[in-house]
Write an enzyme that holds these catalytic residues in place. Sequence first.
Site, PDB file in Angstrom:
ATOM      1  N   VAL A 274      -1.660  -7.824  -4.178  1.00 41.75           N
ATOM      2  CA  VAL A 274      -1.489  -8.926  -3.239  1.00 41.75           C
ATOM      3  C   VAL A 274      -2.851  -9.548  -2.970  1.00 41.75           C
ATOM      4  O   VAL A 274      -3.820  -8.851  -2.664  1.00 41.75           O
ATOM      5  CB  VAL A 274      -0.853  -8.440  -1.923  1.00 41.75           C
TER       6      VAL A 274
ATOM      7  N   ASP B 134      -6.191   2.882   7.571  1.00 42.11           N
ATOM      8  CA  ASP B 134      -7.617   2.543   7.674  1.00 42.11           C
ATOM      9  C   ASP B 134      -7.855   1.068   7.950  1.00 42.11           C
ATOM     10  O   ASP B 134      -8.961   0.681   8.334  1.00 42.11           O
ATOM     11  CB  ASP B 134      -8.337   2.914   6.371  1.00 42.11           C
TER      12      ASP B 134
ATOM     13  N   GLY C 261       0.813  -1.207   0.000  1.00 42.24           N
ATOM     14  CA  GLY C 261       0.000   0.000   0.000  1.00 42.24           C
ATOM     15  C   GLY C 261       0.847   1.257   0.000  1.00 42.24           C
ATOM     16  O   GLY C 261       1.653   1.468   0.912  1.00 42.24           O
TER      17      GLY C 261
ATOM     18  N   GLU D  21     -18.666  18.023   1.473  1.00 36.55           N
ATOM     19  CA  GLU D  21     -17.861  18.697   0.463  1.00 36.55           C
ATOM     20  C   GLU D  21     -18.430  18.484  -0.934  1.00 36.55           C
ATOM     21  O   GLU D  21     -18.492  19.418  -1.749  1.00 36.55           O
ATOM     22  CB  GLU D  21     -16.415  18.201   0.557  1.00 36.55           C
TER      23      GLU D  21
ATOM     24  N   ALA E 175      -6.264  10.919   7.238  1.00 35.05           N
ATOM     25  CA  ALA E 175      -4.891  10.964   6.754  1.00 35.05           C
ATOM     26  C   ALA E 175      -3.868  11.201   7.866  1.00 35.05           C
ATOM     27  O   ALA E 175      -2.828  10.509   7.902  1.00 35.05           O
ATOM     28  CB  ALA E 175      -4.765  12.022   5.656  1.00 35.05           C
TER      29      ALA E 175
END
Length: 425
Positions: A81, A302, A13, A173, A318
């Site tokens: 993976v 996450d 990742g 948003e 984040a």
Amino acid sequence: MSREPVPHLVIIGGGFAGLWATRALAREKIRITLLDRRNHHLFQPLLYQVATAGLSAPDIAAPLRHILGHQRNVEVRLGEVVAIDKAIRQVQLADGSTLGYDSLLLATGATHAYFGNDQWAGDAPGLKTLDDAIALRRKLLLAFERAEAEPDPAKKAAWLSFAVVGGGPTGVELAGTLAEIARHTLRNEFRHIDPASAKVRLVEAGPRVLSSFPEVLSLKARRQLEKLGVEVLTGTPVSDIDSLGFKLGEQFVPARTVVWAAGVAASPLARTLDVPLDRAGRVQVQPDLTLPGHPELFVAGDLAAVNQANGKPVPGVAPAAKQMGKYVADVIRARLHGKPTPGPFKYADYGNLATIGRMAAIVHLGRLQLSGVLAWWFWLAAHVFFLIGFRNRVVVLLNWAVAYWSYQRSARIIFGDDQEDRRPK
């Protein structure tokens, strides 16, 4: 004379957790293989700007090979993976190849969660990747084109009906930006429709939007949304979604464009570990972010379920992923040098930010609570600062400056064949 073997760390990742761990180990004597299905690192907090044509994909993404090109202890590998064998310390890729490791960091992030209604995915796309953003941008822009060409008033109104399901930061948003596009960006560009007549609805099952913020800021956000023309619907969950609209309880609401921003689930790779998972599919890790009985296997971002000192779960944002990545690097560095490892992972909460629209945002930093213009400037500065690469920061600033003064959105290009959009309903 025999050389001492160099430990091999595999990181799955290239998101915030994986990239921050990789860069934090730049000076260490360790061999790192960074695996990702995509060749880029994505600044996900601005993904909605690509979906709503405010920014282009390269503005918020950068190739992993470019970011890590000067870090000599890293090899970037493109691949997916599909399984992890903890017993022999080996990962298996979709192409059938395998890769051994001494240490492993699993940081594959999250995907959409439809709460057992996966059949909604085709009619209510989510927003997690650049592919999602470009597909959503196409869907949003085509809705106005279809409305322009539709002679039937009822069908025209359905094309001009937009719904965003989920009142978290992404949903807020998206809804706010959609309202601005309809009322300002597209003004005077069509001959048979008035884009400003479009209905934008934000649907939240809970009692209020932005529930992670203090109630007073949540209320201000709602008022700012309504000022932009967004209809905010709270307290009733969506009960069904199809290509023609959605249901609130038993009431059907025509809407040819529904966007899903209501839930996330951990990457399905977690299920291959054969370890306890929480309700969202996240791995229940030890306080040092390792698997029980496997100190060589870390989970971050996450994908990790870990609690703060106050008992609340570390949020899937984040800053948390970055802190986890750096923490894992600190643990690995300590082991490399034979030093005591750091104590349990501690999340430092630097606050929450959410933008609602042009010059409208809310900020919660401890006791500091801001809303409106000042909060918007704070949000802008924070997001530009954390973008990867000087070029990205300059481009984003320029694009936002143009958008602020002109209401124009520079990336309103529709890509791809529209045959799927023309299918009979």
